[in-house]
Design a protein around this motif. Sequence first.
Motif, PDB file in Angstrom:
ATOM      1  N   HIS A 152       0.834  -1.202   0.000  1.00  0.00           N
ATOM      2  CA  HIS A 152       0.000   0.000   0.000  1.00  0.00           C
ATOM      3  C   HIS A 152       0.868   1.250   0.000  1.00  0.00           C
ATOM      4  CE1 HIS A 152       1.036  -0.514   4.239  1.00  0.00           C
ATOM      5  NE2 HIS A 152       0.820   0.772   4.376  1.00  0.00           N
ATOM      6  N   ASP A 154       0.943   4.923   1.998  1.00  0.00           N
ATOM      7  CA  ASP A 154       0.343   5.532   3.192  1.00  0.00           C
ATOM      8  C   ASP A 154      -0.572   6.708   2.846  1.00  0.00           C
ATOM      9  OD1 ASP A 154       1.552   3.714   4.872  1.00  0.00           O
ATOM     10  OD2 ASP A 154       3.255   5.013   5.327  1.00  0.00           O
ATOM     11  N   HIS A 249       4.849  -0.151   0.003  1.00  0.00           N
ATOM     12  CA  HIS A 249       5.557  -1.009   0.965  1.00  0.00           C
ATOM     13  C   HIS A 249       4.628  -2.090   1.467  1.00  0.00           C
ATOM     14  CE1 HIS A 249       3.850   2.331   3.261  1.00  0.00           C
ATOM     15  NE2 HIS A 249       3.836   1.561   4.331  1.00  0.00           N
TER      16      HIS A 249
HETATM   17 FE   FE2 Z   1       2.202   1.835   5.726  1.00  0.00          FE
END
Ligand code: FE2
Length: 298
Positions: A152, A154, A249
């Motif tokens: 995903h 952030d 990540h």
């Molecule tokens: Fe994250």
Amino acid sequence: MGAVLSDEQVESYRRDGFLKVEGFVDRSRCAALRDAANAIVGDFQPNERRTVFTTSEQERVSDQDFLSSGSGIWCFFEEEAFDADGRLRQAKELSINKIGHAMHDLDPTFESFSYTSDLAGVAADIGLADALALQSMYIFKQPHIGGEVGCHQDAAFLYTDPMTVTGFWFAIEDATLENGCLWAAPGGHRTSLRKAFKRLVPYGEPGSDEGGTEFEVFDESPLPAAPAELVPVEAPAGTLVLLHGLLPHWSDVNRSARSRHAYSLHCISAAAEYPSWNWLQRPASLPLRSLAATAVAA
Ligand code: FE2
């Protein structure tokens, strides 16, 4: 040369979208944070509304507990914590996935760990001199059942215009290939934001916390495949990992016998717009605070 980081470190962060700074925090401070997290779990009384955290297939349980946890301290269970009858398979202390999301403003140990002049200096060095501390999470990645966190960005969960969210991720215990360390896509932050996680009823309107959530897709192109297109970011306890808000990540499930505790603090620029449809909202009684203005010497 910045306040804390070298020019080479700043350049590396700009190129890769992440930067590992080993030895940023003393191990004794890591141990104090671990004790504070364990104390929160010890005090936590599970009720019938068990909130399970998952990002597998980018799903999140979006019940009232989750949406209101932005301004409180809440414990989220691992997906595999319960048996078929809904009973814990192991002690409560070994069943919690994470604590979130406002310990940095509500718990003195987390507060003093988060608001330091060193961290404010790092933020300034990478262009976030006006950082506001938005979200804190203590992640347990429990032995044997520590859940995967799907690949995903952030910024999908903490959206600002322009994009400013930056993650400050601390290894509280050694993070290795065996216990589910972070993986990241070097340079993957120089890309688009694929989607955003939104409240269906904006904050401030009646029924917002009960109104549910959805993803709005901006770009259908897939994130890099995990783990094939990512690199591992192993980190000994005390390491700080900076994470750009657009960096894809991921972390794997932990099937090892060792936990992988980590603390993450997400900051945004005070100058950016923070929409009322973001899932994480804080009431006027608990305003966001400046990392620099609140900092104490480490
Ligand atoms: Fe994250």
